[in-house]
Write an enzyme that holds these catalytic residues in place. Structure first.
Site, short mmCIF file in Angstrom:
data_model
loop_
_atom_site.label_atom_id
_atom_site.label_comp_id
_atom_site.label_asym_id
_atom_site.label_seq_id
_atom_site.Cartn_x
_atom_site.Cartn_y
_atom_site.Cartn_z
N ILE A 280 45.70 35.00 33.79
CA ILE A 280 45.64 34.21 32.57
C ILE A 280 45.49 32.74 32.97
O ILE A 280 45.82 32.36 34.10
CB ILE A 280 46.89 34.41 31.66
CG1 ILE A 280 48.18 34.16 32.44
CG2 ILE A 280 46.91 35.80 31.08
CD1 ILE A 280 49.45 34.34 31.59
N ASP A 281 44.96 31.94 32.06
CA ASP A 281 44.66 30.55 32.38
C ASP A 281 45.92 29.76 32.75
O ASP A 281 47.03 30.12 32.36
CB ASP A 281 43.98 29.86 31.19
CG ASP A 281 42.62 30.46 30.88
OD1 ASP A 281 42.00 31.01 31.79
OD2 ASP A 281 42.19 30.36 29.71
N MET A 282 45.71 28.67 33.47
CA MET A 282 46.82 27.84 33.92
C MET A 282 47.74 27.41 32.77
O MET A 282 48.96 27.45 32.89
CB MET A 282 46.28 26.59 34.63
CG MET A 282 47.35 25.63 35.11
SD MET A 282 46.69 24.22 36.03
CE MET A 282 45.89 23.30 34.69
#
Length: 307
Positions: free
Chosen positions: A137-139
């Site tokens: 998942i994105d930062m």
């Protein structure tokens, strides 16, 4: 040293030379091109050319000299572990944490923390840079992420991701008031034709992508929603919601550059993850509570406070 990679869902539909350049950042593009030209890169046992576009589930194998990968160090971290057994570990990832090492982020990643916690018990399918990582998942997205402790579990979870049988529900706050109670965005996603770090709706070259959404609460200028992923493309929810005129609050990439609230990136939380356990065959489902910043934003919206 033999390198073995399993192409993740969000990585597909890119040229193999670019895929390898991102997977092995210490290898030069010219060296990768030479490997491909010499037929040294195998995909599912067959050599491919540089123009080949990787597909979800491809097994990529090639040999490189021993000293090309940077040493990824284990780092003691206070991980929020939701579940753990000999095969899998589920972590509630905080905002701002990168999932795996990459250029500019060789420490402080979730992988660094998993290496310290799990010792040498992480799957090796995606190479030394991404041990245990089967999806990401994105930062600035918070919430549940599953990592695998062995290749058996990794292959089983990857197969479920490929079949779209894993339950993935996200919570988000978007700009604007959504009128319908629920809806579906069915639009292919691919690389932006100009800004290569961005994704976009791409009818010609994009990959099949489906997001189902449901309204949880409406405010005067915003909507609190739940999104269920049928597929898992890079930035899928962010791109899909922006495409229908409801970008995520705080998303400066796909939404307004100015936000009335003090936020770090998009308001997006991976709240629910359900899967069939690779060893027991039992369906398990886990929830990650809303992070504090998300709860405070909802409180502000309920009182009409714009920050």
């Amino acid at each position: 040293m033999r390198q073995h990679f399993l192409v993740a869902e969000e990585q597909e539909d890119v040229r193999i030379d670019r895929y390898l350049a991102e997977a092995c950042e210490n290898l030069s593009r010219s060296y990768i091109q030479k490997l491909l030209k010499d037929g040294e890169v195998l995909v599912d046992g067959k050599s491919v050319k540089a123009s080949y576009k990787v597909c979800f589930g491809d097994q990529v194998i090639f040999d490189i000299p021993e000293a090309v990968e940077p040493e990824i160090l284990a780092e003691d971290m206070d991980l929020d572990i939701l579940y753990e057994d000999p095969d899998v570990i589920l972590v509630n990832k905080p905002k701002g944490m990168v999932v795996h090492p990459a250029a500019g982020h060789y420490s402080g990643t979730l992988v660094n923390g998993l290496m310290a916690h799990c010792k040498d018990q992480l799957s090796g399918i995606n190479g030394v840079m991404r041990p245990g990582i089967v999806h990401r998942i994105d930062m600035d997205t918070t919430g549940i992420l599953i990592a695998c402790k062995n290749d058996f579990a990794h292959n089983a979870i990857a197969a479920q991701l490929k079949e779209h049988s894993i339950t993935r529900k996200y919570l988000a706050v978007v700009h604007g008031v959504i009128k319908e109670e629920q809806g579906t965005v069915d639009a292919p996603i691919g690389r932006h034709p100009v800004e290569r770090k961005k994704m976009s709706i791409n009818e010609k070259n994009g990959r099949h992508a489906v997001t189902h959404y449901e309204v949880l609460q409406r405010f005067s200028r915003y909507t609190y929603i739940e999104c269920r992923l049928e597929t898992g493309r890079t930035h899928q929810i962010r791109v899909h919601m922006a495409s229908i005129g409801h970008p995520l609050v705080g998303d400066e990439v796909y939404g307004p550059h100015k936000c009335p609230f003090s936020l770090q990136g998009q308001t997006l939380h991976a709240a629910v993850l359900g899967f069939v356990h690779p060893r027991t065959g039992e369906y398990l489902e886990f929830q990650a509570p809303l992070p504090e910043y998300f709860e405070k934003l909802l409180e502000k919206l309920e009182t009409g406070d714009r920050g």
